[in-house]
Write an enzyme that holds these catalytic residues in place. Structure first.
Site, mmCIF file in Angstrom:
data_model
loop_
_atom_site.group_PDB
_atom_site.id
_atom_site.type_symbol
_atom_site.label_atom_id
_atom_site.label_comp_id
_atom_site.label_asym_id
_atom_site.label_seq_id
_atom_site.Cartn_x
_atom_site.Cartn_y
_atom_site.Cartn_z
ATOM 1 N N LYS A 101 0.610 4.837 -5.117
ATOM 2 C CA LYS A 101 1.041 5.096 -3.817
ATOM 3 C C LYS A 101 1.692 6.218 -3.399
ATOM 4 C CE LYS A 101 0.856 3.052 0.935
ATOM 5 N NZ LYS A 101 1.543 1.824 1.528
ATOM 6 N N GLY A 162 3.642 -0.973 10.067
ATOM 7 C CA GLY A 162 4.303 -2.232 11.082
ATOM 8 C C GLY A 162 4.419 -1.797 11.472
ATOM 9 N N GLY A 190 -0.808 0.670 9.920
ATOM 10 C CA GLY A 190 -0.808 0.589 11.870
ATOM 11 C C GLY A 190 -1.866 -0.523 11.883
#
Lengths: 264, 70
Positions: A101, A162, A190
């Site tokens: 990622k 966050g 989000g």
């Protein structure tokens, strides 16, 4: 009923939820929440041991091994191409996977990805044999560039990490889905509540990556069940075909053969 | 520091160790355990090289371990 299976870089998956392993109040809560989520992919990271912690990370490693999930290491905290590429190589050695990622941040206030560095790091890592999952903004042209480099999966943000603000720009996400129909798309970051995940899945996104919304819930295990069901529901709705919106009312009860006194 | 010692950086801290130490011997001497990789001067040293790779004076040795991540 369960939504269809899907494939990520050749790996068939049942669950469409990728879940993070951070921010839980305790290791046990983390394990219980991940099991409740039915996720098959978990995100992990790596850090240098401090001088007095020769065995740090051992307990965490044992827990994630017992979960028997696919691992998706991240490059969190990287602000340059060099840092991100170096971290990805270390993660491949540590976790034994070529999935990464890829996070290359450009702004420390809202943790917005640096699009230029992200493209360059993606190019290098694909050349080095990685299967890159870029954490990106929802910019169409950037996403097209990442796809052109060979990414099969893109992970645009719904909102900054966050924040739990949900999908701040549904139009941009809908556009990505329409313009990049062959790509696997996950909303990453989000998502605040299950209805945010439903909304993304109804837009045709293939999956959701989230962490904070579950980890910081009052009851993470229960919230994990909620997200698992929400993501499945959203995908089922997309596969079933959602009716178009209309401006005018249309009766749902047939008017043919109504009693004579009700007919105008 | 005696003449058969060399100075390195280990996880960000200065450390004096014996000369002509391999990575394997160094890890054993420091009781490093668990799941980890070894990074020397920003390069991963594969486990298959730990028995051959000799630590040099001035090396920056870092032990990287798994942590939680989002």
């Amino acid at each position: 009923m369960k939504a269809s299976n899907w494939t990520v870089y050749g790996q068939e998956l049942g669950s469409r939820l990728f879940i993070g392993t951070a921010l839980y109040p305790s290791p046990k809560v983390m394990v219980d929440a991940i099991r409740a989520s039915r996720a098959e992919v978990i995100t992990v990271s790596l850090r240098r041991q401090s001088a007095n912690q020769a065995h740090s990370g051992e307990q965490f490693w044992q827990m994630i091994e017992e979960l028997n999930c696919h691992l998706l290491p991240n490059t969190a905290g990287c602000y340059s191409v060099k840092e991100a590429v170096k971290t990805a190589h270390m993660a491949r050695e540590l976790f034994g996977t070529d999935w990464v990622k890829l996070e290359v941040m450009g702004d420390s206030y809202n943790l917005q990805p640096d699009p230029f560095a992200l493209v360059e790091a993606t190019r290098i890592l694909i050349e080095d044999g990685f299967k890159v999952f870029p954490y990106t903004t929802d910019d169409l042209v950037l996403c097209q560039k990442l796809a052109d480099l060979g990414c099969e999966v893109l992970m645009p943000w719904g909102a900054p990490i966050g924040t739990g603000q949900g999908l701040l720009n549904p139009y941009a996400l809908k556009t990505l889905r329409e313009r990049l129909p062959e790509l696997t798309l996950l909303v990453d970051a989000g998502i605040g509540k299950p209805s945010d995940a439903v909304q993304a899945m109804e837009l045709g996104f293939d999956g959701i990556l989230l962490n904070t919304a579950i980890a910081e819930a009052l009851e993470p295990e229960t919230m994990a069940y909620a997200f698992a069901d929400a993501i499945n529901a959203g995908r089922l709705a997309y596969e079933a075909g959602i009716m178009p919106k209309r401006d005018n009312a249309k009766p749902s009860t047939p008017t043919l053969d109504q009693p004579i006194w009700q007919q105008g | 520091m005696t003449s058969n010692q060399q100075q390195i950086q280990f996880n960000g801290e200065p450390l004096s160790i014996d000369q002509t130490q391999t990575v394997s011997a160094f890890l054993e001497s420091q009781a490093v355990g668990g799941r980890f990789i070894v990074v020397i001067n920003d390069e991963v040293v594969p486990k298959s090289n730990w028995d051959q790779h000799a630590i040099q004076a001035g090396d920056q040795i870092e032990i990287m371990s798994p942590i939680s991540g989002g």
